[in-house]
Design an enzyme around this catalytic site. Structure first.
Site, mmCIF file in Angstrom:
data_model
loop_
_atom_site.group_PDB
_atom_site.id
_atom_site.type_symbol
_atom_site.label_atom_id
_atom_site.label_comp_id
_atom_site.label_asym_id
_atom_site.label_seq_id
_atom_site.Cartn_x
_atom_site.Cartn_y
_atom_site.Cartn_z
ATOM 1 N N ASN A 86 0.374 8.807 -15.646
ATOM 2 C CA ASN A 86 -0.667 7.843 -16.032
ATOM 3 C C ASN A 86 -2.005 8.512 -16.294
ATOM 4 O OD1 ASN A 86 -1.925 5.250 -16.415
ATOM 5 N ND2 ASN A 86 -2.696 5.381 -14.313
ATOM 6 N N HIS A 104 -2.208 0.582 -16.738
ATOM 7 C CA HIS A 104 -2.456 -0.319 -17.863
ATOM 8 C C HIS A 104 -1.361 -0.153 -18.924
ATOM 9 C CE1 HIS A 104 -6.546 -0.599 -16.281
ATOM 10 N NE2 HIS A 104 -6.805 -1.540 -17.159
#
Ligand SMILES: *[C@@H]1O[C@H](CO)[C@@H](O)[C@H](O)[C@H]1NC(C)=O
Length: 333
Positions: free
Chosen positions: A189, A157
């Site tokens: 991440n 994201h």
């Protein structure tokens, strides 16, 4: 900062063994008169024709003058076949504003806005959201679910799902692949980058309004022959989505006042798309805003008067405090 200072981003050395060194050029901010925004002209609807009348004897002086003024050729006649681009598709959903880069199949930038109030509302659960291709984009330029499948990269994201808990629909919108880039999972991440996102949320304790622009970079690194080259993987079969070498965040921490001279604490960070140990200091990744601008080809604060600017990392401690006990339930995207 001296003109044309070379700022070598420490980011690079943070990545264990990644050997990525980001070279970014910094120089003095340009004087305001040079900062006027240049817009791409919108594509003309018809071809712009600069005709030389047929049958004009080019040997006459008059004809020569006419040709010289108009030019003997018509490069913009290409528009009769369409405008090649580049087109930056606008990304616009409840939690995200941004621009998509058709060439890399990643966003160029995405902007979000968080406030103490927006983060206090907990109406969504990421287990109810699923990753989706962005159908607003032309199919040939979209990132596909299949591109990420078994690629070894997370669908990372850019606007975090956790910043859009105020509604399930908003959180769902963050799961569009146009809000994703391929990110190293373990150590990035799911770890350092996630902590960095939490650092941003924590800023809402001190600032009533925080805006964050996030996006990918494709930076050169120095090869053994001394030359700088950009080298990045492209995932998918056929290859489709570029794997960024780095990511940036530009943070605008606003004091929330309506006053035209209200202050904005600006912070710019560049992190390598690689495993980063939790001990690494966030301040090591801080860069001058202009470094992100030069690296991305984007501009982030042209209309923010210098008198209103503060340096975020002077206002707050730019550090990441990792709660190890929390690591077990870290989010996997
Ligand atoms: C955010 O704030 C909380 C509460 O003070 C703290 O425990 C946590 O470590 C902070 N997060 C980061 C990434 O610094």
């Amino acid at each position: 900062m001296s003109k044309a200072t070379l700022a070598v981003i420490a980011a690079a050395s943070a990545a264990t063994g990644a050997g990525i060194t980001a070279l970014l050029y910094s120089s003095k901010p340009r004087p305001p008169q040079q900062q006027q925004q240049q817009q791409l002209p919108s594509p003309p609807t018809g071809g712009v024709k600069v005709p030389v009348p047929a049958g004009t004897p080019t040997s006459t002086l008059a004809a020569k003058v006419a040709v010289a003024a108009a030019g003997p050729v018509d490069p913009s006649g290409i528009f009769q076949y369409g405008f090649p681009g580049p087109v930056a598709d606008e990304l616009s959903s409840l939690p995200v504003t941004g621009a998509f880069d058709r060439r890399t199949r990643n966003p160029a930038w995405v902007a979000e806005h968080i406030t103490p109030q927006s983060l206090a509302i907990k109406n969504a659960d990421r287990r109810h959201s699923s990753f989706v291709e962005d159908e607003a984009l032309p199919p040939k330029f979209r990132a596909k679910l299949a591109d990420y499948f078994r690629s070894g990269y997370d669908r990372g994201h850019q606007v975090p799902a956790a910043d859009a808990k105020w509604s399930q629909a908003a959180m769902d919108d963050t799961f569009a692949l146009s809000n994703m880039c391929p990110q190293v999972g373990e150590g990035f991440n799911r770890d350092y980058w996630a902590h960095f996102e939490e650092f941003c949320r924590n800023l809402t304790r001190q600032y009533s309004s925080v805006r964050i622009v996030t996006g990918p970079l494709y930076l050169p690194r120095r090869d053994p022959d001394g030359k700088w080259r950009v080298n990045y993987e492209v995932i998918g079969n056929p290859p489709n989505v570029a794997v960024p070498t780095h990511f940036y965040k530009v943070i605008y921490a606003e004091d929330g006042s309506e006053s035209p001279d209200s202050k904005v604490a600006l912070g710019a960070f560049v992190l390598p798309n690689a495993r980063i140990p939790n001990e690494k200091r966030l301040s090591d990744f801080e860069v001058p805003l202009e470094a992100v601008e030069r690296a991305s080809g984007l501009e982030f604060a042209n209309t923010l008067d210098p008198s209103r600017r503060r340096r975020l990392c002077q206002d707050v401690r730019c550090e990441i405090v990792v709660r190890e006990f929390n690591n077990a339930k870290k989010a996997v995207s």
